[in-house]
Motif scaffolding. Structure first.
Motif, PDB file in Angstrom:
ATOM      1  N   ALA A  22     -17.843  17.488  30.241  1.00  0.00           N
ATOM      2  CA  ALA A  22     -16.583  18.690  29.948  1.00  0.00           C
ATOM      3  C   ALA A  22     -14.943  18.675  30.166  1.00  0.00           C
ATOM      4  N   PHE A  23     -14.575  17.338  31.958  1.00  0.00           N
ATOM      5  CA  PHE A  23     -12.935  17.342  31.961  1.00  0.00           C
ATOM      6  C   PHE A  23     -12.792  17.044  31.011  1.00  0.00           C
ATOM      7  N   VAL A  24     -13.312  15.496  30.368  1.00  0.00           N
ATOM      8  CA  VAL A  24     -12.630  14.118  29.389  1.00  0.00           C
ATOM      9  C   VAL A  24     -13.208  15.691  28.050  1.00  0.00           C
ATOM     10  N   ALA A  25     -13.650  16.001  27.393  1.00  0.00           N
ATOM     11  CA  ALA A  25     -12.746  16.770  26.293  1.00  0.00           C
ATOM     12  C   ALA A  25     -11.994  18.333  26.610  1.00  0.00           C
ATOM     13  N   ASP A  26     -12.187  19.015  27.704  1.00  0.00           N
ATOM     14  CA  ASP A  26     -10.869  19.733  27.978  1.00  0.00           C
ATOM     15  C   ASP A  26     -10.159  18.989  28.182  1.00  0.00           C
ATOM     16  N   LEU A  27      -9.490  17.701  28.332  1.00  0.00           N
ATOM     17  CA  LEU A  27      -8.198  17.106  28.491  1.00  0.00           C
ATOM     18  C   LEU A  27      -7.604  16.623  27.301  1.00  0.00           C
ATOM     19  N   LEU A  28      -8.863  15.967  26.846  1.00  0.00           N
ATOM     20  CA  LEU A  28      -8.569  15.866  25.233  1.00  0.00           C
ATOM     21  C   LEU A  28      -8.277  17.055  24.640  1.00  0.00           C
ATOM     22  N   ARG A  29      -9.164  18.501  24.529  1.00  0.00           N
ATOM     23  CA  ARG A  29      -8.569  19.387  23.971  1.00  0.00           C
ATOM     24  C   ARG A  29      -7.274  20.054  24.346  1.00  0.00           C
ATOM     25  N   SER A  30      -7.018  19.903  25.356  1.00  0.00           N
ATOM     26  CA  SER A  30      -5.668  20.467  25.930  1.00  0.00           C
ATOM     27  C   SER A  30      -4.168  19.330  25.161  1.00  0.00           C
ATOM     28  N   ARG A  31      -4.809  17.891  24.893  1.00  0.00           N
ATOM     29  CA  ARG A  31      -4.372  17.160  23.760  1.00  0.00           C
ATOM     30  C   ARG A  31      -3.452  17.856  22.221  1.00  0.00           C
ATOM     31  N   GLY A  32      -4.366  18.814  21.900  1.00  0.00           N
ATOM     32  CA  GLY A  32      -4.520  19.165  20.817  1.00  0.00           C
ATOM     33  C   GLY A  32      -5.434  18.314  19.542  1.00  0.00           C
ATOM     34  N   LEU A  33      -6.092  17.802  20.752  1.00  0.00           N
ATOM     35  CA  LEU A  33      -7.077  17.137  19.470  1.00  0.00           C
ATOM     36  C   LEU A  33      -8.628  18.077  19.054  1.00  0.00           C
ATOM     37  N   THR A  34      -9.349  17.910  18.829  1.00  0.00           N
ATOM     38  CA  THR A  34     -10.844  18.240  18.251  1.00  0.00           C
ATOM     39  C   THR A  34     -11.810  17.450  18.023  1.00  0.00           C
ATOM     40  N   VAL A  35     -12.482  18.261  19.567  1.00  0.00           N
ATOM     41  CA  VAL A  35     -13.640  17.153  20.068  1.00  0.00           C
ATOM     42  C   VAL A  35     -14.994  17.980  19.705  1.00  0.00           C
ATOM     43  N   VAL A  36     -15.658  16.911  19.448  1.00  0.00           N
ATOM     44  CA  VAL A  36     -17.264  17.273  19.094  1.00  0.00           C
ATOM     45  C   VAL A  36     -18.131  16.341  20.761  1.00  0.00           C
ATOM     46  N   THR A  37     -18.415  17.499  21.967  1.00  0.00           N
ATOM     47  CA  THR A  37     -19.336  16.585  22.690  1.00  0.00           C
ATOM     48  C   THR A  37     -21.224  16.726  22.341  1.00  0.00           C
ATOM     49  N   THR A  38     -21.883  15.411  22.648  1.00  0.00           N
ATOM     50  CA  THR A  38     -22.822  15.087  22.057  1.00  0.00           C
ATOM     51  C   THR A  38     -23.886  14.259  22.701  1.00  0.00           C
ATOM     52  N   ARG A  39     -24.930  14.505  22.722  1.00  0.00           N
ATOM     53  CA  ARG A  39     -25.900  13.178  23.601  1.00  0.00           C
ATOM     54  C   ARG A  39     -27.045  12.923  22.610  1.00  0.00           C
ATOM     55  N   GLU A  40     -27.457  11.994  23.593  1.00  0.00           N
ATOM     56  CA  GLU A  40     -29.178  11.539  22.724  1.00  0.00           C
ATOM     57  C   GLU A  40     -29.042  11.222  23.938  1.00  0.00           C
ATOM     58  N   PRO A  41     -31.163  10.907  24.350  1.00  0.00           N
ATOM     59  CA  PRO A  41     -31.615  11.251  23.354  1.00  0.00           C
ATOM     60  C   PRO A  41     -31.130  12.403  22.736  1.00  0.00           C
ATOM     61  N   GLY A  42     -31.715  12.787  21.444  1.00  0.00           N
ATOM     62  CA  GLY A  42     -30.798  14.685  21.086  1.00  0.00           C
ATOM     63  C   GLY A  42     -29.556  14.806  20.599  1.00  0.00           C
TER      64      GLY A  42
END
Ligand SMILES: Nc1ncnc2c1ncn2[C@@H]1O[C@H](COP(=O)(O)OP(=O)(O)OP(=O)(O)O)[C@@H](O)[C@H]1O
Ligand SMILES: Cc1cn([C@H]2C[C@H](O)[C@@H](COP(=O)(O)O)O2)c(=O)[nH]c1=O
Length: 202
Positions: A22-42
């Motif tokens: 979540a930290f990385v996703a928030d950081l990238l979003r704060s830079r104006g990027l669209t971020v998809v978080t996901t996982r494996e398996p899943g």
């Protein structure tokens, strides 16, 4: 369109990787990027069904590896490839390095077979950046024991995790251009400071 990047988080169970997603996703979003978080398996409806099986049912080690790659094929088709094609950034909590580390290292499945599956399922795609959260086994075990009921992998013995960690570190040495090994024994804030610097370089 700015091109999206594919970032994967890896490490033995309890290393602390999920803590930082979540930290990385928030950081990238704060830079104006669209971020998809996901996982494996899943990562997809089918993948989540497969996750329940591989995390809780006993099975032949080749079946386990094949199910990991089957779920990955669906994940790539439904989530990862479309997101990257849109220019989004994708952060995945584990990807193919986990199969090499767990099924290859931990369970001793032939790396040639895993290389063949990787060539079949994603011949042209590799992560742009792989953050490998590395800790001694005892640290990971203490973190897991403190917080939850253990799944099939988490119940494995120390030699399984020693071999899994060794295979992760071997791959990090083999692919130094995309791997960054993070000393995950440190305080969370210190780790996040290092991650923020690493992201500047992607
Ligand atoms: N740097 C750290 N220092 C102390 N505790 C940590 C640190 N990082 C994570 N933890 C704690 O360790 C536990 C496991 O963390 P987390 O779920 O992120 O691990 P993980 O590597 O994703 O494990 P798994 O792959 O099994 O899900 C959590 O309770 C988390 O709060
Ligand atoms: C992708 C992948 C995962 N595993 C194992 C590693 C972990 O023990 C679990 C996933 O649990 P997490 O808490 O979500 O990290 O699955 C594996 O053995 N092989 C794989 O390819």
């Amino acid at each position: 369109m700015a091109s999206g990047k594919f970032i994967t988080f890896e490490g033995i169970d309890g290393a602390g990787k999920s803590t930082h997603i979540a930290f990385v996703a928030d950081l990238l979003r704060s830079r104006g990027l669209t971020v998809v978080t996901t996982r494996e398996p899943g990562g997809t409806e089918l993948g989540e069904s497969l996750r329940a099986m591989v995390l809780h049912q006993k099975m032949h080690l080749e079946t386990e590896a094949l199910l990991m790659f089957a779920g990955r094929r669906e994940h790539l088709a439904q989530v990862i490839e479309p997101a990257l094609a849109r220019g989004d950034w994708v952060i995945s909590d584990r990807f193919t390095d986990a199969t090499f580390a767990y099924q290859g290292g931990g369970r001793h499945l032939s790396l040639d077979k895993l290389n063949a599956l990787e060539q079949w399922v994603h011949p042209h795609l590799q992560p742009d950046l792989t953050l490998l959260f590395d800790v001694p086994l005892e640290v990971a075990r203490a973190r897991l024991d403190a917080e939850r009921t253990l799944d099939k992998f988490e119940q494995e013995k120390a030699d399984f995790f020693a071999a899994t960690r060794a295979e992760y570190l071997r791959r990090a040495a083999q692919f130094p251009q995309r791997f960054r090994v993070i000393d995950s024994t440190r305080a969370i804030a210190d780790i996040q400071q290092e991650i923020a610097q690493l992201l500047d370089a992607v």
